[in-house]
Design a protein around this motif. Structure first.
Motif: not given
Length: 529
Positions: A268-279
């Motif tokens: 969640d931290a990698l894909f939603c916050v940083w580096p990917i903001r995937g929502g």
């Protein structure tokens, strides 16, 4: 300098009084209260509580005749030994229940906890629109998986009876349990693959049928595609988990699910916050990775314990045996899922803000009601053997213990749900309107969670006794009652009130049915004499 120090103190004070810290503190207090209450239910009766102690009558007076003294002493000593043995057996049984229930609780809480973490990441990074998009998306995924939960419940019923069959060494019959779970595992993989195919091809049509706002469909579609890709793994994992429960091994799956949860949070931290903001799609991708890891790990653990069922075409007799459970349970599950669907459709007429608040409240509801799932598992794993043996006395005593624990759990967990909804909505959304909706629904959330936990506890006993016709009939009646009430609902708290009415009525009638029919146990010749 002084002014800077004062500002620093005010900043520290504001952090301490923030909703996040109040939320954590309130949950800690309620959790401690609930733990103390639960442990006290297992404690041995003391002399200060004569009505609950071993001797409700006053002690026999001493008589100065040597023969009578010897007689009374021997009688008291014998009765005391028997009573001590009964107390020890009862305490041992309750300790075994507690050792099973606590780790099982951790297992069942993990998935809804991760869903709430997903909500928190999406609500903070995307905002109100992302949280609103999760509502129909999770409905399409989670409710479909819930629809097929009858397979895992059927596995519990069939495998627990097979595992309790007579063996020469006095231990559970591992081979029989493995063979009993084979048809359910095969069917779950086939159905899961079909679901994955449907999600990959028909997701836009599903969202159109649900009349989802076009502005929310892109985010919802992304979430469904990611989660739907591993529907087969999630369904197979539920069957494997039931097999662990049947063999009373709750530590192994708890370790697996806990490690998968860590992976999910990191994702969640990698894909939603940083580096990917995937929502929404990023949150779903993290859950997908965690599901694959936990599923394959669970299969490896079952293989190591020689419990992994074989994948094969089920025999006609096996399908008939599975159908005895899956047919009625599928009908029961459909009525319950239809109730959730009606609630969702009503919430979508209240606007984006109310829909986001409804999503927040429902995720809290799902999270907290799973505190009752270990109590249902206790009923499904302990009662079938007693019912098959015709041991009505011990079966009813077990049921009373489960219901007593459900009352303690309902009050404590209901209070925790209410406090979370009132003090902690800021953890999931920064929108003040969404937070206001969640706070307004807090009292009704307490009632809904409390009644549902008690309903889940009695539900396990009803499934153990195979009283499916009563469960289905009561479910259909309560479904139509809720459907009529939903027509007049204009707020989230009113929608939750209809859920409380439905579950409360089911719980009441089920408890009355269980005690009136003695769990449908036929008395043996020994008990009759």
């Amino acid at each position: 300098m002084i002014l800077a120090q004062e500002k620093k103190k005010m900043m520290i004070l504001s952090r301490v009084l923030s909703s996040r810290h109040v939320f954590v503190c309130s949950l800690t207090i309620v959790a401690l209260f609930n733990a103390v209450a639960t442990i006290s239910a297992f404690q041995r009766p003391t002399a200060s509580l004569p009505l609950l102690g071993r001797h409700s009558l006053p002690p026999l007076p001493r008589v100065h005749s040597p023969h009578l003294t010897l007689c009374f002493a021997g009688e008291n000593e014998t009765n005391g030994d028997v009573s001590d043995e009964n107390d020890k057996a009862s305490d041992s049984s309750k300790r075994q229940m507690l050792k099973f229930a606590v780790p099982a609780l951790g297992i069942y809480l993990m998935q809804p906890l991760l869903s709430n973490i997903d909500n928190s990441f999406v609500g903070r990074t995307v905002g109100r629109a992302g949280l609103a998009a999760l509502s129909p998306a999770t409905l399409c995924i989670d409710q479909a998986l819930y629809l097929f939960s009858f397979l895992s419940r059927a596995t519990t019923g069939l495998a627990s009876r097979a595992y309790a069959s007579n063996t020469s060494d006095g231990k559970g019959n591992v081979e029989a349990a493995r063979n009993a779970a084979s048809p359910a595992l095969t069917v779950s993989l086939v159905c899961g693959a079909a679901l994955t195919l449907i999600y990959s091809l028909r997701t836009p049509s599903l969202l159109k049928i649900l009349n989802v706002d076009p502005l929310l469909r892109t985010s919802a579609t992304s979430y469904i595609h990611w989660r739907g890709a591993t529907a087969w793994a999630a369904m197979a994992q539920n069957v494997c988990l039931s097999l662990f429960m049947v063999t009373r091994d709750v530590i192994t799956p708890l370790k697996i699910i806990s490690c998968a949860a860590v992976v999910n949070v990191i994702g969640d931290a990698l894909f939603c916050v940083w580096p990917i903001r995937g929502g929404c799609g990023g949150a779903a991708a993290a859950t997908t990775c965690a599901t694959l890891i936990s599923s394959f790990w669970m299969v490896a653990a079952l293989r190591k314990k020689q419990l992994l069922p074989a994948l094969r075409i089920p025999k006609k007799s096996e399908l008939a045996s599975l159908g005895e459970f899956t047919g009625p349970l599928l009908a029961i599950t459909l009525t319950r899922m239809a109730g959730f669907l009606n609630m969702q459709r009503r919430a979508m007429t209240l606007g984006v803000t109310a829909l986001a608040g409804y999503q927040l409240s429902m995720n809290l509801l799902i999270f907290f009601i799973l505190f009752g799932e270990p109590l249902s598992q206790l009923g499904q794993t302990k009662l079938p053997g007693l019912i098959e043996d015709g041991n009505a006395k011990e079966a009813m005593a077990t049921l009373k213990s489960i219901l007593l624990l459900s009352v303690f759990a309902a009050m404590g967990v209901g209070a925790a749900a209410c406090l979370t909804s009132f003090f902690g909505p800021g953890l999931f959304s920064s929108d003040l309107g969404v937070q206001a909706v969640a706070r307004g629904a807090a009292p009704m959330l307490f009632l809904a969670v409390s009644l549902t936990i008690m309903g889940i506890a009695i539900d396990g006993a009803m499934m153990a006794s195979r009283d499916f016709s009563f469960m289905l009939g009561t479910g259909i009646v309560s479904f139509f009652v809720q459907a009529n009430l939903l027509k007049h609902c204009g707020s989230v708290q009113a929608i939750l009130a209809t859920f409380a009415v439905r579950l409360g009525s089911y719980t009441l009638f089920s408890v009355l049915r269980a005690f009136a029919t003695n769990l449908r146990i036929r008395k043996t010749d020994k008990e009759t004499s």
